[in-house]
Design an enzyme around this catalytic site. Structure first.
Site, PDB file in Angstrom:
ATOM      1  CG  ASP A 119      -1.217  21.535 -63.385  1.00  0.00           C
ATOM      2  OD1 ASP A 119      -1.743  22.612 -63.688  1.00  0.00           O
ATOM      3  OD2 ASP A 119      -0.356  21.427 -62.497  1.00  0.00           O
ATOM      4  CG  ASP A 125      -0.847  27.229 -63.174  1.00  0.00           C
ATOM      5  OD1 ASP A 125      -1.064  27.235 -61.944  1.00  0.00           O
ATOM      6  OD2 ASP A 125      -0.313  26.280 -63.761  1.00  0.00           O
TER       7      ASP A 125
END
Length: 470
Positions: free
Chosen positions: A348, A301
């Site tokens: 997420d 990420d």
């Protein structure tokens, strides 16, 4: 990834003092938006974790094995596979990215390859998007070789970026509606069973099972139905019943509205359903696998958000329900004309969610093992609090720097450090670190059988050699 973006360019609201796209949301409006997004995220994780525990218990009770499971080996490869998929989507959506790559290959790679192989390179390039980045030349190729097929080829949709996005939207919407139907089926079943019609349709609930599989070796017709799992490849499997069909028909209006209007409300309904079912069905087989998965995606990420524009480009290009969104200009422009949305990617939610669901199952496992600890099992609750803190840390830092943030940068440390610290304090570190459910997964069972067969074959060879020598 958490971000703020303008997703549409709507007309002005009736009393809007400035252009809707130029409107700067106030702090309270931003807080309302992200409080709503994070509330939805927490609902997804909690609901999905509860369903995950029930799903695993139900599977064990029926003496079945879990098929969709993430083992340690899968967790190690997951960030690499995810990067390949993400970068492929980036090349599709980025205007001239493919053409730039082709030009770079012609300059630096092709001169180092024998000329006899250059025509292969040119053939591949012919099928890549043209300079405008919108279409492939496959139709011209087919028409040149088979002119008689030209009228039929013309009816096939062109392979364009817009058509690719449309296909993804339809696919994700269909999957989301299926998930929503599964979640709401108990309500539909309850309503149908209240009908005073006895056991007649539509109150009845008959189950159906669709499967498509092929044999790994030659079989006679009819043998594949009873063949062992190790001897077949299963490509498609779906189990449903009458009540699920009614639920699907009832909620399909959500999918139709999203396809036609692309509204943030229908987007969130589908995305929430998708997240809950993802957390339930994506089974992490052990704490080590979950820790490795989070650790790898932590760097994944960070790199794709901070190091490149790949993540943001893909997120803005796919107008599909792959994120939660809430308008920050809702109070100023209304729920129909609002355009500036705060967003949180489903990754997420689902990725930390499947790890938190594992902790809930760990709590249940320890309680079943030692019932006296019923009131002191709170790994799940503590990590949920840490996840919440991580979400609000994301919004605070994003608001401060006015830029998209890799949410896993804050969520992964929170979700990993909290249960490990708690386990150290309670003297249960070894139990937590070595906790595993691999023995109830199909792939682990197949791996063990393969290893057992190798050992048996090796022993048989040794015995044959000993007999020969004697």
């Amino acid at each position: 990834m958490a971000e703020v973006t303008t997703t549409t360019t709507p007309p002005l609201a009736e009393n809007a003092p400035v252009n809707a796209t130029d409107y700067k949301p106030k702090l309270e409006e931003q807080m309302l938006a992200y409080a709503s997004i994070y509330t939805m995220a927490l609902i997804c994780v909690i609901w999905g974790s509860i369903r995950s525990l029930k799903y695993v218990k139900k599977t064990i009770a029926k003496k079945r094995l879990i098929d969709a499971s993430i083992l340690t080996s899968d967790a190690k490869k997951f960030p690499i596979n995810a990067s390949l998929v993400l970068f492929t989507l980036y090349l599709v959506f980025k205007g001239n990215a493919i053409q730039d790559g082709v030009a770079l290959a012609r300059t630096h790679v092709l001169p180092n390859i024998p000329e006899t192989y250059h025509h292969y390179f040119d053939t591949v390039v012919d099928y890549l998007p043209k300079a405008n980045g919108t279409q492939f030349s496959w139709r011209d190729k087919v028409n040149n070789y088979y002119p008689s097929l030209e009228p039929y080829v013309a009816q096939v949709p062109e392979i364009t970026k817009q058509n690719f996005v449309t296909f993804l939207v339809w696919l994700m919407t269909y999957e989301g509606v299926c998930c929503l139907a599964t979640l709401l089926k108990p309500i539909i079943s309850f309503v149908l069973r209240l009908l005073p019609i006895g056991d007649r349709w539509p109150r009845r609930n008959i189950s159906y099972y669709l499967v498509f599989k092929s044999g790994k070796k030659e079989m006679e017709e009819g043998d594949i139905e009873d063949a062992k799992k190790d001897n077949v490849n299963k490509y498609f499997e779906m189990e449903f019943d009458d009540h699920w069909i009614w639920a699907f028909l009832a909620v399909s209006i959500v999918g139709v509205l999203h396809i036609t209007h692309r509204h943030w409300i229908t987007n969130n309904i589908i995305a929430v359903s998708f997240s809950i079912m993802g957390i339930e069905m994506l089974h992490v087989a052990s704490f080590k696998a979950g820790a490795i998965l989070l650790f790898g995606l932590f760097f994944y990420d960070i790199f794709w958000v901070f190091g490149t524009d790949v993540m943001t480009t893909v997120a803005k290009s796919i107008d599909a329900p792959i994120l939660l969104m809430f308008p920050q200009d809702l109070l100023a422009h209304g729920w129909q004309k609002a355009s500036k949305h705060g967003m949180l990617g489903l990754g997420d939610i689902v990725i930390p969610g499947i790890f938190i669901a594992l902790l809930r199952r760990f709590d249940a496992h320890i309680f079943e093992k030692d019932g006296s600890k019923q009131k002191s099992r709170y790994y799940f609750a503590a990590t949920m609090v840490a996840y919440t803190v991580g979400l609000f840390a994301t919004i605070a830092i994003m608001h401060h720097f006015k830029a998209a943030q890799p949410a896993l940068l804050y969520l992964v440390p929170a979700c990993l450090i909290t249960p490990l610290t708690l386990a150290l304090i309670r003297g249960e570190f070894s139990q937590l670190w070595n906790y595993s459910e691999e023995h109830i997964t199909e792939r682990f069972d197949s791996i063990k059988k393969a290893e057992k067969e190798k050992i048996e074959n090796a022993n048989q060879k040794k015995n044959k050699q000993l007999k020969k020598t004697n």
